[in-house]
Design a protein around this motif. Structure first.
Motif, PDB file in Angstrom:
ATOM      1  N   VAL A   1       0.820  -1.828   0.146  1.00  0.00           N
ATOM      2  CA  VAL A   1      -0.264   0.490   0.250  1.00  0.00           C
ATOM      3  C   VAL A   1       1.348   1.463   0.380  1.00  0.00           C
ATOM      4  O   VAL A   1       2.195   1.241   0.783  1.00  0.00           O
TER       5      VAL A   1
ATOM      6  N   PHE B   1      -5.763   7.115   0.440  1.00  0.00           N
ATOM      7  CA  PHE B   1      -7.520   6.163   0.297  1.00  0.00           C
ATOM      8  C   PHE B   1      -8.205   6.530  -0.409  1.00  0.00           C
ATOM      9  O   PHE B   1      -7.569   7.862  -1.262  1.00  0.00           O
TER      10      PHE B   1
ATOM     11  N   SER C   1      -9.958   9.881  -4.561  1.00  0.00           N
ATOM     12  CA  SER C   1      -9.066   8.634  -3.376  1.00  0.00           C
ATOM     13  C   SER C   1      -7.820  11.010  -3.291  1.00  0.00           C
ATOM     14  O   SER C   1      -7.626  11.376  -3.728  1.00  0.00           O
TER      15      SER C   1
ATOM     16  N   TRP D   1     -10.778   2.026   1.580  1.00  0.00           N
ATOM     17  CA  TRP D   1      -9.530   1.487   1.175  1.00  0.00           C
ATOM     18  C   TRP D   1      -8.746   1.696   1.500  1.00  0.00           C
ATOM     19  O   TRP D   1      -7.979   3.327   0.648  1.00  0.00           O
ATOM     20  N   PRO D   2      -7.378   1.599   1.290  1.00  0.00           N
ATOM     21  CA  PRO D   2      -6.063   1.966   1.416  1.00  0.00           C
ATOM     22  C   PRO D   2      -5.633   1.513  -0.763  1.00  0.00           C
ATOM     23  O   PRO D   2      -6.053   0.985  -0.386  1.00  0.00           O
TER      24      PRO D   2
ATOM     25  N   THR E   1      -3.187   0.801  -3.041  1.00  0.00           N
ATOM     26  CA  THR E   1      -2.342  -0.139  -3.454  1.00  0.00           C
ATOM     27  C   THR E   1      -1.062   0.101  -4.370  1.00  0.00           C
ATOM     28  O   THR E   1      -1.644   1.053  -5.236  1.00  0.00           O
TER      29      THR E   1
ATOM     30  N   THR F   1      -0.666   3.402  -9.446  1.00  0.00           N
ATOM     31  CA  THR F   1      -1.694   2.703  -8.048  1.00  0.00           C
ATOM     32  C   THR F   1      -3.404   2.602  -9.040  1.00  0.00           C
ATOM     33  O   THR F   1      -3.917   2.305 -10.080  1.00  0.00           O
TER      34      THR F   1
ATOM     35  N   SER G   1      -6.745 -10.400  -5.918  1.00  0.00           N
ATOM     36  CA  SER G   1      -7.888 -10.015  -4.249  1.00  0.00           C
ATOM     37  C   SER G   1      -8.525 -10.793  -4.732  1.00  0.00           C
ATOM     38  O   SER G   1      -8.316 -11.379  -3.062  1.00  0.00           O
TER      39      SER G   1
ATOM     40  N   SER H   1     -13.779  -5.049  -3.549  1.00  0.00           N
ATOM     41  CA  SER H   1     -12.971  -4.490  -3.741  1.00  0.00           C
ATOM     42  C   SER H   1     -12.726  -2.700  -4.610  1.00  0.00           C
ATOM     43  O   SER H   1     -13.641  -2.919  -5.160  1.00  0.00           O
TER      44      SER H   1
END
Length: 332
Positions: A7, A12, A63, A87-88, A90, A222, A249, A254
């Protein structure tokens, strides 16, 4: 051992619920959901900045980067009334060619996949625009028409990164409408889809391509930038979106899976690579490929053989027709 995707600290993906519209109607100083969010975070003592606007008919969110990131700040973010999910962000590594040394084999992969049957029916992708989200495309390659714009195979696109982009610094992005590839993978994907050479043609050689470049010359990006490209590709009206990238995942909830599902439900075909981690099992697919209504694609070890029709005749005059098959030691 199954490793979770790495991450980006402090960044986020945030999804709003429907009450964000009510919040907007109450705020004279806010025109977007991200304005409301920034104001509410600041009142909690949290400095934030927008990295990518993701608000669209396909996904309601943004984001963000939290400057003074801590576990407490994430808890405060998640507790805001109109926040549905957090969500973080990634890191997604660029796909790279296999290191295996395959010998050159004189065979047509379209026969194994069934594409040859479509070509026999005259289906070559006429009138179809394929949006490809990848490392870019070398549109000067002869197999792709040798140019960019109307009249060429690659009719347009967008570079979200620039050659010097680093995922650790969103400000390093230098955006323009020239999606030239410097890693090669996106060019390979484009030629498989629509390339034409003297030896072989792509799956849809008459289709047009719009390239959405989400990598610089560094081999990482990302998931929030990929989501931004997905939103833009769908909004541009392409017929198909291809993503031959991702990190594993396996879950349909997600953020990128949810976005891909929403786009696919809007009658845009989303074709997503399942990934290269098949040894871990069928449920360990790329994020995105796990989306509902998404076409998840994987490869297999296909074998081509040689067969001849034969007819067996018995002494009583009866006949039986079959094929005599021999393996030609040709694998894909």
């Amino acid at each position: 051992k199954l490793d979770l995707p790495p991450v980006v600290p402090g960044r986020f993906i945030v999804e709003y619920d429907d009450s964000i519209q009510h919040e907007l109607s109450k705020r004279d100083d806010a025109s977007t959901g991200s304005d409301v969010l920034a104001s509410d975070l600041k009142s909690e003592g949290i400095d934030s900045s927008v990295v990518h606007e993701l608000d669209s008919k396909y996904f309601s969110g943004v984001s963000v980067k939290l400057s003074n990131y801590s576990e407490s700040s994430v808890e405060k973010l998640s507790a805001i009334s109109y926040i549905k999910n957090v969500w973080p962000v990634t890191i997604v590594k660029a796909p790279s060619p296999s290191d295996d040394n395959y010998s050159i084999r004189n065979w047509n992969p379209h026969k194994v996949t069934g594409v040859d049957k479509l070509h026999e029916e005259g289906i070559y992708g006429d009138g179809i625009v394929v949006g490809i989200i990848d490392t870019g495309v070398n549109y000067m390659d002869d197999s792709l028409g040798g140019g960019l714009g109307e009249g060429f195979t690659v009719i347009g696109g967008h570079d979200y990164a620039g050659n010097d982009y680093s995922y650790t610094d969103p400000n390093s992005a230098k955006e323009d409408d020239d999606p030239m590839d410097c890693l090669g993978h996106g060019t390979f994907v484009s030629t498989v889809i629509a390339g034409v050479t003297k030896d072989i043609v792509g799956v849809a050689p008459n289709a047009k391509i719009r390239m959405y470049k989400v990598f610089g010359c560094e081999d990482a990006t990302t998931n929030d930038l990929i989501m931004k490209a997905l939103v833009d590709a769908a909004s541009d009206g392409v017929n198909v979106i291809n993503l031959s990238l991702g990190n594993p995942s396996g879950y349909s909830d997600s953020p990128i899976s949810m976005l891909a599902s929403s786009i696919a439900d809007d009658n845009i075909a989303v074709v997503y690579a399942a990934g290269n981690e098949g040894e871990y099992g069928v449920f360990y697919a790329n994020a995105g490929a796990s989306g509902k209504s998404v076409i998840s694609v994987a490869s297999i070890e296909a074998t081509e053989g040689i067969r001849w029709p034969v007819t067996f005749k018995s002494s009583n005059g009866s006949e039986y027709s079959a094929y005599y098959y021999t393996q030609n030691d040709i694998q894909g």
